[in-house]
Design a protein around this motif. Structure first.
Motif, PDB file in Angstrom:
ATOM      1  N   VAL A   1       1.206   4.401  -2.928  1.00 38.52           N
ATOM      2  CA  VAL A   1       0.181   5.722  -2.593  1.00 38.52           C
ATOM      3  C   VAL A   1       1.803   6.186  -3.153  1.00 38.52           C
ATOM      4  O   VAL A   1       1.467   7.954  -3.322  1.00 38.52           O
TER       5      VAL A   1
ATOM      6  N   GLN B   1       1.077  -0.937  -0.455  1.00 40.50           N
ATOM      7  CA  GLN B   1      -0.030  -0.447   0.243  1.00 40.50           C
ATOM      8  C   GLN B   1       1.117   1.188   0.032  1.00 40.50           C
ATOM      9  O   GLN B   1       0.220   2.296  -0.716  1.00 40.50           O
TER      10      GLN B   1
ATOM     11  N   GLN C   1      -3.014   6.836   6.876  1.00 45.08           N
ATOM     12  CA  GLN C   1      -3.756   5.391   7.062  1.00 45.08           C
ATOM     13  C   GLN C   1      -2.558   4.960   7.454  1.00 45.08           C
ATOM     14  O   GLN C   1      -2.796   3.905   7.976  1.00 45.08           O
ATOM     15  N   HIS C   2      -1.561   4.795   6.541  1.00 49.35           N
ATOM     16  CA  HIS C   2      -1.008   3.587   6.034  1.00 49.35           C
ATOM     17  C   HIS C   2       0.605   3.586   5.986  1.00 49.35           C
ATOM     18  O   HIS C   2       1.423   2.984   5.275  1.00 49.35           O
TER      19      HIS C   2
ATOM     20  N   ALA D   1      -4.649   7.957   2.325  1.00 53.36           N
ATOM     21  CA  ALA D   1      -3.972   7.073   2.389  1.00 53.36           C
ATOM     22  C   ALA D   1      -2.892   6.904   2.625  1.00 53.36           C
ATOM     23  O   ALA D   1      -2.524   6.433   4.089  1.00 53.36           O
TER      24      ALA D   1
END
Length: 393
Positions: free
Chosen positions: A167, A163, A227-228, A224
């Protein structure tokens, strides 16, 4: 990916260990119960024979002696039965207490690996997925559980890494076509020959839509990444100064809508530690939300305070009475109250969801409440930091 699961050996399972341990405990309890019972019962088992005349007893005297002996034997038997009952009750009570204590101690020792697994699992989050339990011990059910959790963590770490790579790549790959389209529009409009008015109007409309897509893409990528991703630019920041800077930079928008800002409770002592970029974006989104979803001539109340171990930012606005159930969903992506809230349908629906993600990434929380008198109350709590721990922001 390596396979961490190993079959448990039949002779060293937790079930077998529990069976053996409790079997030994019950055996020891039974032995102790029998020993205590016999010690108590044998305490008074002696029969006393009354002394007799050394002369030759007669038949009548012998019969009388036999009767007395039988009566004494019956009394002794009754006393021994009563003593045995009392001894059994005492022994049972003692061994019950001993068994409970021993069972608690043994169960604690057997379940100690599970407590270790639980505490280690709670410490692992998205920021330290590289850690593993690595529980030592025999290849039993507990070891198999720990290895299974390690395998799950390894798969999660791979997913989070994928992920983060997405991004990082999407930021470049998705912005390039937008820049190309915008450049093509500029070239088409800037031609020497006269450009039709319809073409200019269409180009302006496309630029507006491109700006909206660009803002949506920026918000999506920031959400994104929050969050990650990991917080790389941590610093000790004054929440009050960030709020003051956000209000100053939006002074023109505030004046355009004739809004009154009440910011007397913005303290310089509300310090927190985190990413300067993300925290500034979080505060900016909250202020933008208060400006956009407001009515002309309305008001905004801003407070940045320190309370105990918490730094708190509160932004309130007036307006019509809102539904609390709908307000609670605003922290989710692409959730909006609609044009009936302020007469405007602007916004991508990512503003407050980014605020919630940034607050969570910094160990804080976002609380949205509908004010009883109308309007919205946005409260953000963050861990308080010592101003001397870093460079002021």
């Amino acid at each position: 990916m390596r396979n961490l699961r190993r079959p448990a050996l039949p002779g060293r399972t937790v079930r077998l260990r529990f069976t053996a341990l409790y079997g030994v405990l019950f055996l020891l309890s039974g032995i102790g119960l029998l020993a205590l019972t016999n010690l108590v019962a044998l305490g008074s088992s002696r029969v006393t024979v009354p002394g007799e005349n050394p002369q030759q007893p007669t038949l009548a005297a012998s019969q009388e002696l036999v009767g007395r002996l039988q009566a004494q034997l019956s009394e002794t038997h009754t006393a021994q039965s009563r003593q045995l009952l009392i001894g059994s009750a005492v022994a049972l009570a003692v061994m019950a207490v001993v068994s409970v204590v021993l069972g608690r101690v043994v169960a604690g020792r057997v379940l100690r690996p599970l407590r270790t697994i639980t505490s280690a699992t709670r410490r692992i989050s998205a920021d330290n997925l590289h850690e593993r339990l690595a529980v030592p011990g025999p290849a039993d059910e507990v070891k198999d559980l720990a290895d299974t959790i390690d395998g799950l963590l390894e798969r999660l770490e791979g997913s989070f890494s994928a992920q983060r790579r997405f991004v990082a790549n999407a930021s470049h790959e998705l912005r390039t076509p937008l820049a190309t389209i915008r450049a093509s529009l500029d070239v088409a409009v800037a031609k020497p020959e006269p450009v039709p008015a319809q073409t200019i109007a269409l180009a302006d409309r496309i630029r507006t839509e491109l700006d909206q897509v660009d803002r949506l893409l920026e918000g999506f990528l920031l959400l994104a990444r929050t969050q990650h991703g990991a917080l790389s630019d941590r610093a000790t920041i004054s929440l009050g100064r960030v709020v003051s800077a956000a209000l100053d930079s939006r002074a023109a928008d505030i004046a355009a809508r004739s809004l009154t800002v009440h910011g007397d409770d913005v303290q310089d002592g509300a310090w927190t530690r985190g990413s300067r970029t993300l925290l500034s974006r979080m505060v900016g989104n909250v202020i933008d939300n208060a400006i956009t979803h407001n009515h002309d001539g309305g008001w905004i109340r801003v407070a940045a305070t320190a309370d105990g171990a918490t730094a708190r930012l509160i932004v309130e606005t007036g307006g019509r009475v809102l539904d609390q159930e709908q307000i609670a969903r605003l922290a989710q992506p692409f959730q909006r109250l609609g044009a009936d809230r302020t007469g405007s349908d602007s916004g991508s629906g990512l503003g407050l969801s980014i605020v919630a993600a940034v607050a969570t990434a910094h160990g804080g929380d976002l609380d949205l409440r509908a004010r009883p008198g109308g309007g919205l109350r946005v409260a953000i709590t963050l861990p308080l930091a010592d101003a001397r721990a870093g460079v002021p922001a």
